[in-house]
Structure formats: C-alpha cells, structure tokens
Enzyme design. Structure first.
Site, PDB file in Angstrom:
ATOM      1  N   TYR A 143     -47.407 -45.945  -3.879  1.00 41.80           N
ATOM      2  CA  TYR A 143     -48.157 -47.097  -3.371  1.00 41.80           C
ATOM      3  C   TYR A 143     -48.976 -47.779  -4.465  1.00 41.80           C
ATOM      4  O   TYR A 143     -50.026 -48.346  -4.207  1.00 41.80           O
ATOM      5  CB  TYR A 143     -49.038 -46.681  -2.176  1.00 41.80           C
ATOM      6  CG  TYR A 143     -48.288 -45.868  -1.154  1.00 41.80           C
ATOM      7  CD1 TYR A 143     -47.331 -46.473  -0.356  1.00 41.80           C
ATOM      8  CD2 TYR A 143     -48.477 -44.490  -1.022  1.00 41.80           C
ATOM      9  CE1 TYR A 143     -46.587 -45.731   0.559  1.00 41.80           C
ATOM     10  CE2 TYR A 143     -47.745 -43.738  -0.103  1.00 41.80           C
ATOM     11  CZ  TYR A 143     -46.803 -44.377   0.678  1.00 41.80           C
ATOM     12  OH  TYR A 143     -46.077 -43.643   1.580  1.00 41.80           O
TER      13      TYR A 143
ATOM     14  N   ARG B 100     -55.163 -49.687  -4.208  1.00 48.67           N
ATOM     15  CA  ARG B 100     -55.674 -48.593  -3.375  1.00 48.67           C
ATOM     16  C   ARG B 100     -57.202 -48.426  -3.413  1.00 48.67           C
ATOM     17  O   ARG B 100     -57.812 -48.234  -2.371  1.00 48.67           O
ATOM     18  CB  ARG B 100     -54.973 -47.272  -3.717  1.00 48.67           C
ATOM     19  CG  ARG B 100     -53.447 -47.327  -3.562  1.00 48.67           C
ATOM     20  CD  ARG B 100     -52.784 -45.967  -3.603  1.00 48.67           C
ATOM     21  NE  ARG B 100     -53.058 -45.182  -2.419  1.00 48.67           N
ATOM     22  CZ  ARG B 100     -53.931 -44.219  -2.353  1.00 48.67           C
ATOM     23  NH1 ARG B 100     -54.574 -43.837  -3.434  1.00 48.67           N
ATOM     24  NH2 ARG B 100     -54.168 -43.592  -1.226  1.00 48.67           N
TER      25      ARG B 100
ATOM     26  N   SER C 120     -50.756 -40.301   6.610  1.00 49.82           N
ATOM     27  CA  SER C 120     -50.481 -40.085   5.196  1.00 49.82           C
ATOM     28  C   SER C 120     -51.713 -39.467   4.544  1.00 49.82           C
ATOM     29  O   SER C 120     -52.824 -39.578   5.069  1.00 49.82           O
ATOM     30  CB  SER C 120     -50.186 -41.472   4.602  1.00 49.82           C
ATOM     31  OG  SER C 120     -49.487 -41.359   3.414  1.00 49.82           O
TER      32      SER C 120
ATOM     33  N   CYS D  60     -61.204 -62.189 -10.023  1.00 49.79           N
ATOM     34  CA  CYS D  60     -62.485 -62.754  -9.599  1.00 49.79           C
ATOM     35  C   CYS D  60     -62.878 -62.271  -8.215  1.00 49.79           C
ATOM     36  O   CYS D  60     -63.064 -63.061  -7.301  1.00 49.79           O
ATOM     37  CB  CYS D  60     -62.395 -64.269  -9.626  1.00 49.79           C
ATOM     38  SG  CYS D  60     -60.981 -64.828  -8.670  1.00 49.79           S
ATOM     39  N   GLU D  61     -62.946 -60.960  -8.039  1.00 49.89           N
ATOM     40  CA  GLU D  61     -63.386 -60.407  -6.757  1.00 49.89           C
ATOM     41  C   GLU D  61     -64.222 -59.172  -7.039  1.00 49.89           C
ATOM     42  O   GLU D  61     -63.878 -58.384  -7.929  1.00 49.89           O
ATOM     43  CB  GLU D  61     -62.177 -59.944  -5.934  1.00 49.89           C
ATOM     44  CG  GLU D  61     -61.325 -61.060  -5.444  1.00 49.89           C
ATOM     45  CD  GLU D  61     -60.672 -60.737  -4.105  1.00 49.89           C
ATOM     46  OE1 GLU D  61     -61.287 -60.022  -3.280  1.00 49.89           O
ATOM     47  OE2 GLU D  61     -59.555 -61.209  -3.894  1.00 49.89           O
TER      48      GLU D  61
ATOM     49  N   TYR E 263     -58.570 -49.034   0.305  1.00 53.35           N
ATOM     50  CA  TYR E 263     -58.926 -47.815   1.055  1.00 53.35           C
ATOM     51  C   TYR E 263     -60.158 -47.117   0.487  1.00 53.35           C
ATOM     52  O   TYR E 263     -60.497 -46.018   0.926  1.00 53.35           O
ATOM     53  CB  TYR E 263     -57.787 -46.794   1.018  1.00 53.35           C
ATOM     54  CG  TYR E 263     -56.418 -47.313   1.331  1.00 53.35           C
ATOM     55  CD1 TYR E 263     -56.113 -47.818   2.584  1.00 53.35           C
ATOM     56  CD2 TYR E 263     -55.413 -47.271   0.369  1.00 53.35           C
ATOM     57  CE1 TYR E 263     -54.832 -48.274   2.871  1.00 53.35           C
ATOM     58  CE2 TYR E 263     -54.140 -47.723   0.649  1.00 53.35           C
ATOM     59  CZ  TYR E 263     -53.854 -48.232   1.906  1.00 53.35           C
ATOM     60  OH  TYR E 263     -52.595 -48.666   2.170  1.00 53.35           O
TER      61      TYR E 263
HETATM   62  N1  LLP Z   1     -42.400 -41.923   6.963  1.00 54.35           N
HETATM   63  C1  LLP Z   1     -42.986 -42.945   7.611  1.00 54.35           C
HETATM   64  C2  LLP Z   1     -42.432 -43.384   8.890  1.00 54.35           C
HETATM   65  C3  LLP Z   1     -44.111 -43.569   7.055  1.00 54.35           C
HETATM   66  O1  LLP Z   1     -44.682 -44.568   7.711  1.00 54.35           O
HETATM   67  C4  LLP Z   1     -44.610 -43.115   5.816  1.00 54.35           C
HETATM   68  C5  LLP Z   1     -45.770 -43.768   5.207  1.00 54.35           C
HETATM   69  C6  LLP Z   1     -43.956 -42.051   5.168  1.00 54.35           C
HETATM   70  C7  LLP Z   1     -42.863 -41.464   5.777  1.00 54.35           C
HETATM   71  C8  LLP Z   1     -44.390 -41.507   3.833  1.00 54.35           C
HETATM   72  O2  LLP Z   1     -45.660 -40.969   3.890  1.00 54.35           O
HETATM   73  P1  LLP Z   1     -46.262 -40.157   2.633  1.00 54.35           P
HETATM   74  O3  LLP Z   1     -45.476 -38.889   2.498  1.00 54.35           O
HETATM   75  O4  LLP Z   1     -46.129 -41.012   1.441  1.00 54.35           O
HETATM   76  O5  LLP Z   1     -47.674 -39.918   3.010  1.00 54.35           O
HETATM   77  N2  LLP Z   1     -50.326 -47.364   1.419  1.00 54.35           N
HETATM   78  C9  LLP Z   1     -50.967 -46.128   1.811  1.00 54.35           C
HETATM   79  C10 LLP Z   1     -50.002 -45.186   2.447  1.00 54.35           C
HETATM   80  C11 LLP Z   1     -49.291 -45.773   3.644  1.00 54.35           C
HETATM   81  C12 LLP Z   1     -48.269 -44.847   4.206  1.00 54.35           C
HETATM   82  C13 LLP Z   1     -47.456 -45.507   5.252  1.00 54.35           C
HETATM   83  N3  LLP Z   1     -46.395 -44.722   5.777  1.00 54.35           N
HETATM   84  C14 LLP Z   1     -51.660 -45.523   0.594  1.00 54.35           C
HETATM   85  O6  LLP Z   1     -51.644 -46.122  -0.464  1.00 54.35           O
HETATM   86  O7  LLP Z   1     -52.258 -44.449   0.724  1.00 54.35           O
END
Ligand code: LLP
Length: 437
Positions: free
Chosen positions: A390, A330, A210, A361-362, A334
C-alpha cells in the site's frame, strides 16, 4: 539504538544495505524518491506463509493480494513461487493473468465489479466472490450470454471485531462488505445462488480487516464461516469446497510492535476447520488465504533525499525530504507509523528530535513525527521502512508530483521495475478543448 529488521544490513561505509545493495549507491544511480524491493525477502515471506498453512492442511491456496502492490515484476516473482492471486479490479486480474497465474488460481473480490470485469473473470474461470444479490443476478445473466458457467463463492460478513484502524476493519456488520451471517442473509443468498442454472456455488469468503496482530479474530472468523459451511451442507445439500479467510495478518511497523507469526494463525484457524470437518463429516475442502501486507510490506524501503532542515525553537526540527504523501499516503491517511533512519548515517547516534515532512502544500504531508535521527543535513538520505504494501500502490500525483520509481534488488543486482514518471506522464492525458484554444 539502531532498529533494523534482520534482512537489512549495514556496510563499512556506515550505509544501509538492502538485498545486498548499498542504499546510497541505489539512490545515486536511480534517483529519489525511490522504492527499493528486496526480491529474496518477498520469496522468504511467501514461502514461510505458505508452509505455515500447507504443513497443517492438505489443500491450501495462497492468493497474493495484488492490491498491496500490483507491480508486474512483483506479481511475476509470486507466480514463480506458485502463488495464486486475490484481485479486486479487472486490471489487477489482467496483471495476474498476464504474468501467468492460471485463472483457476485467482479469486476476484470486491463490492463493485463492473459487467466487463465479471465477464473477464468468467471467461478465465476465475472464482468470483459475490458481494450482493444484484451481482449474483448480473453473473447469471452473463453466463447465459457467454454460454459458460461461473464459479462463485459468497463474501460473507461474520461480524468479527478486529483491533485495527477503523478504515481497514472490514468484518464488522456496519462495513459495506458481504452478506450478513447473523441474520441469516448469507444463508438465504446461498439458497438463491443454488437455484441458478449456470452458477456453480463452490466457496465462502470473508476478510475481517488488515494489519491484525492477534490470532483470536481469525479463529472467530473461522468458527463463523465453518458453522455456515455446515449449515449450507445440512439444509441445502451444497458442499462448499473452498473456504477463503481473506488476508489481514499484520507486521510490526514500530520497533516494539508485537509480531504475529503465520504459524500461530494457521494453528488457530486449522484447529477449527479440522474439528468442524470431522464433527459434520464434511467433504475435503481447500483453505484459501489472501495475504498482501505480510508478503510484501517489509521487503521494501522508500529512499528520499533530505533537501532542507529548519529549526523551530522548543520543537522538533523539520526535515524536508523529496517523498511526501503523494509517494506514501499511509501516515497522512491512517496516522500510520513507518520507521525512518538516515541511510547514509546508519551507525551515527540518534541525537536530534525531528519531524520528517514531504514537499507538498499540506500539513498532513509528513512521513514521521517526533522521531530521533542523527543530525540531518541537506543531501542526507532518509530510508522509510515497511513500505512495500500500500505504498506505491496508493500513490498519487498530488501537486503534479510524478510517482517514484521502483527498483528490484537481488543479491546486489538492481534493476528498475517501475519507471519514474516524467512531466510528460503527468500531462499527456490532459486536453485543452477547442473553444479555449
Ligand atoms: N483480501 C481482501 C478481500 C482485502 O480486502 C484485503 C485488503 C486483503 C485480502 C489483503 O489484506 P492484507 O493481508 O494486506 O492485510 N490501505 C490499507 C490496507 C487496506 C486493506 C484492504 N483490503 C493500508 O495501507 O493499511
């Protein structure tokens, strides 16, 4: 210098404008912290993405990745645009079906799908991208019990390196996802699947990661998947009709981040697909994409009220706002950058060096470090950008903070699409056992 993406505006009061609505007024009307989503921007993003691929390939299915933001109103907007859905849990599947996305336009991904989730998928004719041999057996078992065939693809791991945060890189051999391509494991899995009576093997799937801002890895992914499609046809006589390359197209979060245009990704991927289809004389196939972030991230802003500011000699001033890592994890998780402005002082000079913190409190509870903002005072309104993907989807109730509300704006109109949680919402699932009473 003010750094706003082109779909935002400012008004004569010096306020940020999103979807035609004054951010300061939205915060007064709906309270803070508040997620604001610009409907027109969601539609524009989807249309641009779809067009980039559909103009270059005759059969394209864009499945919005609900994990980025599974809110029902957002799903409904995308259903109206004709999108399919990528779901990674039974409840995301319920949301997709609930807003009217037909089951045969849904793909179900993930490495742990429960039997009841698989059952729901099979009943609704959803394409299941299988992640292990045991899952394949479980599906075969269910199909016999349900008397219904299952449409499946295999999630494969093509070992593609992606320049992104290690937590969101998923196409490397060491990641937990998929059948390994290089060792022949994926091919063997196709062989096993082809022997199953009630399982229709129709696709191949991978997702390499991603927030990717370079087309190269997508091209490499396409090469590796298409080679396997050709091999499966030649050696097993299985014609895969659906090639799903996942999501992953990133967006610029920092003002000077590069942009990756969907047209460029489409160009790279489709040149590979075309070539292999012609060389190997493959049957017509549908290209599936699963964008999440690209569709929804930049369409949303988080508004947070400044409560306190605190000077530290020789260090940035601390500015405390009412949204923290509970509302947007996020930055803490990250080290992600989200651009921040003061929505009520949008034209003022950025003269102060600040750290923006939440109320938890972190020490990890910050939204931005060492940023330049206009001199901040209690009552100001911070706008945190690019939070649509997200953001609320990964929010929590850490320190008993209710999750924020979300409002949809469209040409100046605004309506709540997710209510703010209340104290009652935080506690109504708790129970005190009899022996403690
Ligand atoms: N398809 C699958 C199988 C996935 O695992 C994901 C994201 C997507 C599509 C969509 O990906 P995108 O187009 O949104 O990049 N929480 C993290 C991102 C985790 C993504 C997990 N999988 C963040 O906040 O950056």
């Amino acid at each position: 210098m003010l750094m706003l993406k082109q779909h935002f505006g400012t008004n004569t009061r010096g306020h940020l404008v999103i979807g035609g609505a004054d951010a300061v007024e939205l915060a007064e009307r709906f309270g803070t912290p508040l997620y604001v989503v610009d409907e027109q921007r969601v539609r524009e993003n989807y249309r641009r993405f779809y067009r980039a691929f559909a103009e270059r390939w005759p059969s394209v299915l864009v499945c919005y990745a609900l994990k980025a933001n599974f809110n029902l109103a957002i799903c409904k907007i995308l259903q109206g645009e004709g999108a399919g859905a990528d779901v990674s849990s039974g409840n995301e599947l319920r949301n997709a079906l609930g807003v009217g996305i037909p089951g045969n336009r849904v793909v179900f991904n993930g490495n742990y799908k429960t039997l009841s989730e698989l059952e729901l998928a099979i009943i609704n004719d959803v394409m299941i991208n299988v992640d292990s041999l045991q899952e394949l057996d479980a599906i075969e078992g269910l199909t016999s019990r349900l008397g219904k065939r299952a449409r499946i693809g295999l999630r494969v791991n093509p070992n593609v390196k992606t320049p992104t945060h290690p937590y969101i890189a998923t196409g490397l051999r060491e990641s937990k996802f998929g059948f390994d391509v290089a060792s022949g494991q994926a091919f063997e899995a196709y062989k096993s699947a082809s022997r199953m009576r009630n399982v229709e093997v129709v696709g191949i799937h991978s997702h390499i990661g991603s927030q990717i801002l370079d087309a190269g890895p997508f091209e490499e992914e396409a090469e590796k998947l298409m080679a396997l499609v050709a091999e499966v046809k030649e050696r097993l006589n299985i014609h895969l009709q659906s090639v799903d390359l996942g999501g992953g197209i990133g967006i610029p979060y920092k003002p000077d981040d590069p942009e990756l245009q969907p047209e460029e990704v489409a160009e790279h991927i489709i040149s590979v697909v075309k070539r292999v289809v012609e060389e190997k004389n493959l049957a017509r196939l549908t290209l599936v994409l699963e964008p999440g972030r690209y569709i929804i991230a930049d369409a949303s802003v988080l508004l947070a009220r400044v409560g306190y500011t605190k000077e530290r000699p020789g260090m940035p001033t601390w500015v405390a706002v009412d949204a923290g890592m509970n509302a947007l994890i996020r930055p803490a998780l990250y080290g992600a950058y989200h651009h921040i402005e003061l929505a009520n002082k949008i034209r003022e000079k950025n003269e102060q060096l600040v750290n923006i913190a939440g109320p938890l409190c972190e020490s990890g509870d910050f939204l931005g470090k060492e940023r330049r903002l206009p001199a901040a005072e209690p009552g100001d309104l911070a706008a945190i950008f690019d939070v649509g993907a997200y953001g609320l989807a990964m929010s929590s109730q850490h320190t008993a903070q209710p999750r924020p509300a979300m409002v949809l704006v469209n040409r100046g109109k605004a309506e709540i699409i997710r209510k703010r949680e209340s104290y009652e919402d935080l506690t109504h699932l708790d129970q005190i056992p009899g022996w403690l009473k």
